[in-house]
Design a protein around this motif. Structure first.
Motif, PDB file in Angstrom:
ATOM      1  N   PRO A   2       0.822  -1.213   0.000  1.00  0.00           N
ATOM      2  CA  PRO A   2       0.000   0.000   0.000  1.00  0.00           C
ATOM      3  C   PRO A   2       0.854   1.260   0.000  1.00  0.00           C
ATOM      4  CG  PRO A   2       0.158  -0.868   2.208  1.00  0.00           C
ATOM      5  CD  PRO A   2       0.851  -1.869   1.312  1.00  0.00           C
ATOM      6  N   SER A   3       0.263   2.352  -0.438  1.00  0.00           N
ATOM      7  CA  SER A   3       0.934   3.639  -0.280  1.00  0.00           C
ATOM      8  C   SER A   3       0.920   4.033   1.195  1.00  0.00           C
ATOM      9  CB  SER A   3       0.217   4.709  -1.111  1.00  0.00           C
ATOM     10  OG  SER A   3      -1.077   4.976  -0.567  1.00  0.00           O
ATOM     11  N   PHE A   4       1.753   5.007   1.533  1.00  0.00           N
ATOM     12  CA  PHE A   4       1.816   5.437   2.929  1.00  0.00           C
ATOM     13  C   PHE A   4       0.480   6.021   3.375  1.00  0.00           C
ATOM     14  CE2 PHE A   4       3.003   8.345   6.382  1.00  0.00           C
ATOM     15  CZ  PHE A   4       3.738   7.476   7.176  1.00  0.00           C
ATOM     16  N   ALA A   5      -0.183   6.743   2.469  1.00  0.00           N
ATOM     17  CA  ALA A   5      -1.485   7.326   2.803  1.00  0.00           C
ATOM     18  C   ALA A   5      -2.535   6.243   3.036  1.00  0.00           C
ATOM     19  CB  ALA A   5      -1.934   8.268   1.688  1.00  0.00           C
ATOM     20  N   GLU A   6      -2.518   5.188   2.218  1.00  0.00           N
ATOM     21  CA  GLU A   6      -3.463   4.086   2.400  1.00  0.00           C
ATOM     22  C   GLU A   6      -3.248   3.397   3.741  1.00  0.00           C
ATOM     23  OE1 GLU A   6      -4.348   2.437  -2.099  1.00  0.00           O
ATOM     24  OE2 GLU A   6      -2.431   1.941  -1.147  1.00  0.00           O
ATOM     25  N   MET A   7      -1.985   3.137   4.062  1.00  0.00           N
ATOM     26  CA  MET A   7      -1.680   2.507   5.338  1.00  0.00           C
ATOM     27  C   MET A   7      -2.138   3.375   6.502  1.00  0.00           C
ATOM     28  SD  MET A   7       1.946   1.785   7.187  1.00  0.00           S
ATOM     29  CE  MET A   7       1.766   3.428   7.898  1.00  0.00           C
ATOM     30  N   THR A   8      -1.878   4.675   6.412  1.00  0.00           N
ATOM     31  CA  THR A   8      -2.274   5.598   7.480  1.00  0.00           C
ATOM     32  C   THR A   8      -3.784   5.588   7.685  1.00  0.00           C
ATOM     33  OG1 THR A   8      -0.367   7.016   7.004  1.00  0.00           O
ATOM     34  CG2 THR A   8      -2.192   7.994   8.240  1.00  0.00           C
ATOM     35  N   LYS A   9      -4.524   5.569   6.607  1.00  0.00           N
ATOM     36  CA  LYS A   9      -5.989   5.563   6.691  1.00  0.00           C
ATOM     37  C   LYS A   9      -6.496   4.312   7.392  1.00  0.00           C
ATOM     38  CE  LYS A   9     -10.135   5.790   3.783  1.00  0.00           C
ATOM     39  NZ  LYS A   9     -10.644   5.900   2.377  1.00  0.00           N
ATOM     40  N   THR A  65       2.497  -1.703  15.393  1.00  0.00           N
ATOM     41  CA  THR A  65       3.800  -1.105  15.090  1.00  0.00           C
ATOM     42  C   THR A  65       4.615  -2.016  14.180  1.00  0.00           C
ATOM     43  OG1 THR A  65       3.766  -0.026  17.263  1.00  0.00           O
ATOM     44  CG2 THR A  65       5.879  -0.138  16.128  1.00  0.00           C
ATOM     45  N   TYR A  66       4.610  -3.314  14.483  1.00  0.00           N
ATOM     46  CA  TYR A  66       5.344  -4.291  13.669  1.00  0.00           C
ATOM     47  C   TYR A  66       4.798  -4.299  12.246  1.00  0.00           C
ATOM     48  CZ  TYR A  66       8.116  -8.614  13.114  1.00  0.00           C
ATOM     49  OH  TYR A  66       9.033  -9.549  12.727  1.00  0.00           O
ATOM     50  N   ALA A  67       3.472  -4.325  12.097  1.00  0.00           N
ATOM     51  CA  ALA A  67       2.868  -4.346  10.765  1.00  0.00           C
ATOM     52  C   ALA A  67       3.205  -3.077   9.991  1.00  0.00           C
ATOM     53  CB  ALA A  67       1.356  -4.509  10.879  1.00  0.00           C
ATOM     54  N   GLY A  73       8.646   0.632   6.894  1.00  0.00           N
ATOM     55  CA  GLY A  73       9.833   0.906   7.678  1.00  0.00           C
ATOM     56  C   GLY A  73       9.531   1.594   8.997  1.00  0.00           C
ATOM     57  N   VAL A  74      10.528   2.303   9.503  1.00  0.00           N
ATOM     58  CA  VAL A  74      10.409   2.923  10.826  1.00  0.00           C
ATOM     59  C   VAL A  74       9.291   3.957  10.861  1.00  0.00           C
ATOM     60  CG1 VAL A  74      11.592   4.385  12.519  1.00  0.00           C
ATOM     61  CG2 VAL A  74      12.813   2.493  11.455  1.00  0.00           C
ATOM     62  N   ARG A  75       9.176   4.776   9.821  1.00  0.00           N
ATOM     63  CA  ARG A  75       8.113   5.787   9.830  1.00  0.00           C
ATOM     64  C   ARG A  75       6.740   5.116   9.788  1.00  0.00           C
ATOM     65  NH1 ARG A  75       6.750   8.843   4.195  1.00  0.00           N
ATOM     66  NH2 ARG A  75       6.686   7.014   2.821  1.00  0.00           N
ATOM     67  N   ILE A 320      10.458   0.535  21.021  1.00  0.00           N
ATOM     68  CA  ILE A 320      11.830   0.047  21.213  1.00  0.00           C
ATOM     69  C   ILE A 320      11.916  -1.442  20.916  1.00  0.00           C
ATOM     70  CG2 ILE A 320      13.689  -0.260  22.888  1.00  0.00           C
ATOM     71  CD1 ILE A 320      12.697   2.230  24.326  1.00  0.00           C
ATOM     72  N   TRP A 321      10.976  -2.222  21.481  1.00  0.00           N
ATOM     73  CA  TRP A 321      11.014  -3.677  21.269  1.00  0.00           C
ATOM     74  C   TRP A 321      10.914  -4.014  19.778  1.00  0.00           C
ATOM     75  CZ3 TRP A 321      12.734  -3.863  25.689  1.00  0.00           C
ATOM     76  CH2 TRP A 321      12.050  -3.568  26.872  1.00  0.00           C
ATOM     77  N   ILE A 322      10.065  -3.291  19.067  1.00  0.00           N
ATOM     78  CA  ILE A 322       9.850  -3.620  17.654  1.00  0.00           C
ATOM     79  C   ILE A 322      11.041  -3.198  16.799  1.00  0.00           C
ATOM     80  CG2 ILE A 322       8.383  -3.249  15.645  1.00  0.00           C
ATOM     81  CD1 ILE A 322       7.180  -4.958  17.958  1.00  0.00           C
TER      82      ILE A 322
END
Length: 432
Positions: A2-9, A65-67, A73-75, A320-322
């Motif tokens: 997905p795009s970053f916007a799709e994931m955020t939604k 967070t893991y997904a 990535g981190v962001r 931190i754990w992730i």
């Protein structure tokens, strides 16, 4: 991908609708990420879930967070983890302010009555689907059943059950003579050790930065001791919020005198009616500390500051754990023995979610649930058992309707949640 916007939604929606505790939240993420959009495979989702189940802190937020980290990535991990927490945090701050000013939480009793009935249907659906996809051998089915018995009947510690399942799976695989599987190529390169250590130290420094600021400002009333206490709690909160609520209540009331007797239960009632992890109840405690102990500012502003600091101490360790461990955990997908251990943990997780679903269902459908001990005494092993006469007919009807809409008619989850929430509010207003 997905795009970053799709994931955020998507993660914003999960954060807004994340009622029902970890079982409901994990079910929603599985439905959104694996079933509906296929952004993650079933195997990779469960691999991430297995790791999160071994960590202290809210496992559902860690899974988000893991997904997010897998997708962007981190962001992506930061955004997904924050969106999972922030809606519920905003609600609990608003409710805590109303409670501190008026000392009354009774008006919340029926607000999310119908919502919980629908979440119970979502959890039931997740248990059935997860069991069908993961419990493919007699050994894994036995692990799931034993995990359920260990938690629901014997009340064994959550980490012990999950670790025991992992050890059993690993030993069985080693006895069978499995070797490292080259076909399962790790999708993420392992970072250099020095880079990993530097990243770990950076995130730990970020985590504890508020404590340094409070110390430089003279302690901020009781906020510095509160922040230090909840930082310690973040390292030992295995098994979810209920594992530490009794201890936190004892310390907050008897040792620090942050709360009055009975206020912890009021805070738990507030947290039960908010989206996000139930451990947000700790932000209620932080609000009351800030409201009562910070000198020189408006009490409500002090409460908001206390609530934000508590959330920071509680949830930053999850990142931190992730970020420190996920690159190494992803590489374990190429090791057959360790993959077998994680498969056994997956089977145990089915038992864990079944236990959560049954506990949640009993408390949604029945007004009174008792603990039946085997050998006498409140602390003895036993099972939770509902009083049949306390069955809530309205809750049962809403659960049945939501299950029909979700499982049979395939109505969208958001529509079902909205309809049952409106029905529950109407029933409350009518006094039914």
């Amino acid at each position: 991908m997905p795009s970053f916007a799709e994931m955020t939604k998507v993660f914003a929606r999960v954060g807004l609708l994340g009622f029902g505790g970890p079982a409901g939240q994990i079910a929603m993420m599985h439905r959104a990420l694996v079933e509906e959009r296929r952004w993650l495979s079933e195997e990779r989702f469960l691999h991430a879930l297995n790791y999160c189940m071994l960590l202290p802190g809210p496992e559902a937020q860690q899974l988000a967070t893991y997904a997010g980290w897998l997708l962007h990535g981190v962001r992506g991990g930061i955004v997904a983890g924050l969106l999972f927490v922030l809606p519920g945090l905003a609600v609990i701050i608003a409710l805590s302010a109303a409670y501190a000013l008026h000392q009354d939480a009774s008006w919340l009793n029926g607000l999310f009555f119908g919502l919980k009935a629908a979440v119970l249907s979502i959890v039931l659906q997740a248990v059935v689907r997860l069991a069908a996809k993961t419990l493919k051998t007699p050994f894994l089915r036995a692990i799931a059943v034993l995990a359920f018995i260990a938690l629901f009947v014997l009340a064994l510690p959550f980490p012990l059950v999950v670790l025991g399942a992992g050890v059993a799976g690993y030993l069985r695989a080693r006895r069978s003579g499995v070797e490292k599987t080259a076909a399962q190529t790790p999708a993420v390169d392992r970072p250099p050790l020095l880079q990993s250590l530097a990243s770990l130290l950076f995130w730990v420094a970020v985590w504890q930065l508020p404590l340094l600021i409070l110390w430089l400002l003279g302690g901020g009333g009781g906020l510095s001791s509160m922040f230090a206490f909840f930082s310690q709690m973040a390292l030992v909160t295995f098994g979810g919020a209920y594992a530490v609520l009794a201890y936190v209540a004892q310390v907050a009331v008897a040792q620090y005198h942050w709360l009055k007797p009975g206020e912890m239960l009021d805070g738990l009632a507030l947290a039960e009616t908010t989206p996000g992890p139930l451990v947000l109840v700790l932000s209620f405690v932080g609000f009351m500390v800030g409201y009562r102990t910070v000198p020189g500012i408006d009490p409500v502003l002090g409460g908001i500051l206390g609530s934000l600091l508590t959330a920071w101490a509680t949830f930053v360790p999850s990142f931190i754990w992730i970020f420190a461990g996920a690159p190494y955990i992803e590489r374990l997908r190429g090791n057959a023995s360790l993959s077998a251990a994680l498969s056994a943990i997956t089977a145990a997780v089915v038992g864990v979610i079944a236990n959560l679903a049954l506990w949640f269902g009993l408390h949604v459908l029945f007004a009174e649930v008792r603990h039946l001990a085997f050998f006498g005494g409140e602390a003895a092993p036993g099972i939770s058992w509902p009083l049949p006469a306390s069955l809530n007919i309205a809750a049962l009807a809403l659960f049945a309707v939501s299950a029909l809409l979700l499982l049979r008619l395939k109505v969208g989850m958001v529509k079902v949640l909205a309809m049952t929430a409106a029905a529950g509010l109407l029933l409350h207003l009518l006094g039914l």
